[in-house]
Design a protein around this motif. Structure first.
Motif, PDB file in Angstrom:
ATOM      1  N   GLN A  25       0.926  -1.042  -0.085  1.00 49.96           N
ATOM      2  CA  GLN A  25      -0.118  -0.083  -0.075  1.00 49.96           C
ATOM      3  C   GLN A  25       0.980   1.088   0.066  1.00 49.96           C
ATOM      4  OE1 GLN A  25      -2.893   0.054   2.951  1.00 49.96           O
ATOM      5  NE2 GLN A  25      -3.844   1.858   2.424  1.00 49.96           N
ATOM      6  N   LYS A  26       0.256   2.399  -0.473  1.00 52.37           N
ATOM      7  CA  LYS A  26       0.869   3.559  -0.292  1.00 52.37           C
ATOM      8  C   LYS A  26       0.057   4.567   0.611  1.00 52.37           C
ATOM      9  CE  LYS A  26      -0.062   4.434  -4.724  1.00 52.37           C
ATOM     10  NZ  LYS A  26      -0.357   2.891  -5.102  1.00 52.37           N
ATOM     11  N   LEU A  27       0.500   4.742   1.886  1.00 55.78           N
ATOM     12  CA  LEU A  27      -0.205   5.357   2.813  1.00 55.78           C
ATOM     13  C   LEU A  27       0.523   6.639   3.496  1.00 55.78           C
ATOM     14  CD1 LEU A  27      -2.758   5.130   4.493  1.00 55.78           C
ATOM     15  CD2 LEU A  27      -1.556   3.921   6.232  1.00 55.78           C
ATOM     16  N   PRO A  28       0.234   7.679   2.851  1.00 57.12           N
ATOM     17  CA  PRO A  28       1.233   8.964   3.434  1.00 57.12           C
ATOM     18  C   PRO A  28       0.797   9.345   4.780  1.00 57.12           C
ATOM     19  CG  PRO A  28      -0.500   9.572   1.800  1.00 57.12           C
ATOM     20  CD  PRO A  28      -0.725   8.202   2.031  1.00 57.12           C
ATOM     21  N   ILE A  29       2.043  10.084   5.463  1.00 59.35           N
ATOM     22  CA  ILE A  29       1.668  10.655   6.627  1.00 59.35           C
ATOM     23  C   ILE A  29       1.287  12.355   6.158  1.00 59.35           C
ATOM     24  CG2 ILE A  29       2.568  11.267   8.870  1.00 59.35           C
ATOM     25  CD1 ILE A  29       3.936   8.474   8.794  1.00 59.35           C
ATOM     26  N   PHE A  30       0.482  12.975   6.609  1.00 61.78           N
ATOM     27  CA  PHE A  30       0.158  14.219   6.506  1.00 61.78           C
ATOM     28  C   PHE A  30       0.413  15.048   7.796  1.00 61.78           C
ATOM     29  CE2 PHE A  30      -3.019  14.149   2.738  1.00 61.78           C
ATOM     30  CZ  PHE A  30      -2.186  13.709   2.184  1.00 61.78           C
ATOM     31  N   SER A  31       1.648  15.555   7.727  1.00 60.13           N
ATOM     32  CA  SER A  31       2.117  16.606   9.184  1.00 60.13           C
ATOM     33  C   SER A  31       2.254  17.977   8.967  1.00 60.13           C
ATOM     34  CB  SER A  31       3.322  15.858   9.343  1.00 60.13           C
ATOM     35  OG  SER A  31       3.918  16.337  10.507  1.00 60.13           O
ATOM     36  N   GLY A  32       2.189  18.484  10.098  1.00 65.68           N
ATOM     37  CA  GLY A  32       2.628  19.826  10.021  1.00 65.68           C
ATOM     38  C   GLY A  32       3.948  20.225  10.562  1.00 65.68           C
ATOM     39  N   SER A  33       4.505  21.410  10.515  1.00 67.40           N
ATOM     40  CA  SER A  33       5.653  21.725  11.081  1.00 67.40           C
ATOM     41  C   SER A  33       5.970  21.303  12.554  1.00 67.40           C
ATOM     42  CB  SER A  33       6.047  23.229  10.611  1.00 67.40           C
ATOM     43  OG  SER A  33       7.303  23.656  11.040  1.00 67.40           O
ATOM     44  N   GLY A  34       6.896  20.829  13.001  1.00 69.38           N
ATOM     45  CA  GLY A  34       7.225  20.459  14.123  1.00 69.38           C
ATOM     46  C   GLY A  34       6.595  19.202  14.767  1.00 69.38           C
ATOM     47  N   LEU A  35       5.590  18.552  14.137  1.00 68.77           N
ATOM     48  CA  LEU A  35       5.113  17.499  14.560  1.00 68.77           C
ATOM     49  C   LEU A  35       5.910  16.101  14.308  1.00 68.77           C
ATOM     50  CD1 LEU A  35       1.316  17.847  13.286  1.00 68.77           C
ATOM     51  CD2 LEU A  35       2.352  18.434  15.653  1.00 68.77           C
ATOM     52  N   PRO A  36       5.932  15.111  15.131  1.00 71.28           N
ATOM     53  CA  PRO A  36       6.747  13.999  15.212  1.00 71.28           C
ATOM     54  C   PRO A  36       6.457  13.079  14.060  1.00 71.28           C
ATOM     55  CG  PRO A  36       4.992  13.755  16.724  1.00 71.28           C
ATOM     56  CD  PRO A  36       4.728  14.911  16.103  1.00 71.28           C
ATOM     57  N   HIS A  37       6.533  13.505  12.841  1.00 71.54           N
ATOM     58  CA  HIS A  37       6.300  12.383  11.809  1.00 71.54           C
ATOM     59  C   HIS A  37       7.500  11.559  11.568  1.00 71.54           C
ATOM     60  CE1 HIS A  37       7.656  16.482   9.910  1.00 71.54           C
ATOM     61  NE2 HIS A  37       8.439  15.649   9.468  1.00 71.54           N
ATOM     62  N   ASN A  38       8.711  11.919  11.873  1.00 69.35           N
ATOM     63  CA  ASN A  38       9.917  11.083  11.654  1.00 69.35           C
ATOM     64  C   ASN A  38      10.115  10.079  12.588  1.00 69.35           C
ATOM     65  OD1 ASN A  38      10.715  12.361   9.270  1.00 69.35           O
ATOM     66  ND2 ASN A  38      11.936  14.016  10.519  1.00 69.35           N
ATOM     67  N   LYS A  39       9.249   9.758  13.638  1.00 69.27           N
ATOM     68  CA  LYS A  39       9.133   9.119  14.513  1.00 69.27           C
ATOM     69  C   LYS A  39       8.323   7.864  14.623  1.00 69.27           C
ATOM     70  CE  LYS A  39      11.100  12.562  17.954  1.00 69.27           C
ATOM     71  NZ  LYS A  39      10.690  13.218  19.183  1.00 69.27           N
ATOM     72  N   LEU A  40       7.473   7.935  13.680  1.00 72.44           N
ATOM     73  CA  LEU A  40       6.478   7.088  13.509  1.00 72.44           C
ATOM     74  C   LEU A  40       6.793   5.865  13.008  1.00 72.44           C
ATOM     75  CD1 LEU A  40       3.149   8.770  12.385  1.00 72.44           C
ATOM     76  CD2 LEU A  40       3.534   7.838  14.573  1.00 72.44           C
ATOM     77  N   GLY A  41       6.441   4.569  13.810  1.00 63.23           N
ATOM     78  CA  GLY A  41       6.405   3.322  13.385  1.00 63.23           C
ATOM     79  C   GLY A  41       7.509   2.800  12.309  1.00 63.23           C
ATOM     80  N   GLU A  42       8.514   2.205  12.941  1.00 63.17           N
ATOM     81  CA  GLU A  42       9.592   1.486  12.304  1.00 63.17           C
ATOM     82  C   GLU A  42       9.642   0.037  12.175  1.00 63.17           C
ATOM     83  OE1 GLU A  42      13.392   2.484  13.865  1.00 63.17           O
ATOM     84  OE2 GLU A  42      13.130   4.732  13.753  1.00 63.17           O
TER      85      GLU A  42
END
Length: 325
Positions: A25-42
């Motif tokens: 699947q292609k499932l993007p993460i829509f984030s805002g500036s300063g939100l922890p998108h780089n830490k989600l789910g490895e």
């Protein structure tokens, strides 16, 4: 192409329970500036291809140190690198992913961060070429250019490998209608939207449930994949939380003491949903069974007669209504 159907357990309840990811699947993460998108789910059961675009030296060093012991295939483009390199980088990463998936039959997770920086580089190059701009100065071929990258993910018939893609898209000014997240949502199969309000409450992961969805979720959950009640529980959780948010808005106007008993139960449900279901430790890995059991504990705060999305058999087996305040 082969249709994606195999459920992926990320260990994150907000994704596994309500926005399930399937292999390919292609499932993007829509984030805002300063939100922890780089830490989600490895996801450890994947070979990871990580492509970072327009990042600072500090972020690049963090990624390098974090990934070097995990065997991650990493591509990095720094903020002061030429924009044309930023246009090449995700295509190079996808070529590596295709080799690992379709030549070596491995399951590959591709993380592209941040596609907003990629699109801005595309706008810069297009302007220098004299291409006709459209919305917010982006070229008219932004949709097809993004699709060239996103559509390389998926499954191929008679191949055992797969490419699952999680692109990160920063929303300028938290605007989900901005051309980049808007077009990304059309091309991909859903989105995980992060909430600044939940992040300000120190809830991790701060997933905003109402606008988040996974369009392939229905094909990867149920009796033979997760648990028989999963599709109905997900629908019921979503409906109950949406109702609870309406009640919370009303309570902010008239005060919670003026609400009827059932509405106060919905307020209790909303708080429990955010604190117990959405929020979890950064290193906490929940199984899908744990996620569903937490969901039923929360739904048991509400009387069975308002839970219309689940079956009578589900209620008899999992619902433990306590009428005490």
């Amino acid at each position: 192409r082969a249709y994606p159907r195999e459920f992926i357990q990320t260990g994150i309840s907000a994704i596994d329970g309500l926005n399930s990811l399937v292999r390919g699947q292609k499932l993007p993460i829509f984030s805002g500036s300063g939100l922890p998108h780089n830490k989600l789910g490895e996801e450890s059961r994947f070979v990871v291809v990580f492509a970072a675009m327009g990042v600072s030296y500090a972020d690049a060093q963090f990624f390098r140190e974090d990934f070097e012991s995990n065997g991650v295939v990493m591509f990095t483009n720094l903020a002061d690198d030429p924009p044309i390199e930023r246009l090449i980088l995700p295509r190079t990463a996808m070529t590596a992913a295709e080799y690992l998936a379709f030549d070596l039959d491995l399951h590959v997770l591709v993380v592209l961060t941040d596609m907003t920086y990629y699109a801005e580089a595309l706008r810069e190059v297009a302007t220098a070429k004299g291409d006709v701009p459209t919305r917010k100065g982006y070229p008219g071929y932004l949709y097809s250019d993004l699709a060239e990258i996103y559509e390389r993910a998926g499954r191929v018939r008679e191949r055992h490998g797969s490419i699952t893609m999680v692109p990160v898209v920063s929303m300028p000014s938290d605007d989900i209608t901005h051309p980049i997240p808007d077009l990304t949502g059309y091309i991909t199969e859903g989105q995980i939207v992060l909430s600044r309000e939940l992040n300000n409450q120190d809830l991790y992961p701060p997933v905003n449930i109402p606008p988040s969805l996974s369009r392939l979720m229905k094909d990867g959950i149920g009796k033979d994949d997760t648990r028989e009640d999963h599709p109905r529980v997900a629908n019921q959780l979503y409906a109950a939380y949406a109702k609870a948010l309406e009640v919370r808005n009303l309570a902010s106007i008239i005060g919670p003491d003026e609400l009827p008993d059932l509405d106060r139960k919905y307020l209790q449900f909303a708080d429990g949903f955010e604190q117990c279901f959405l929020a979890q430790g950064m290193d906490e890995d929940r199984s899908i069974i744990q996620t569903l059991n937490i969901a039923w504990e929360l739904l048991s705060l509400l009387p069975g007669d308002v839970l219309s999305r689940v079956s009578e058999a589900d209620l008899a087996r999992y619902h433990h209504w306590n009428s005490s305040p």
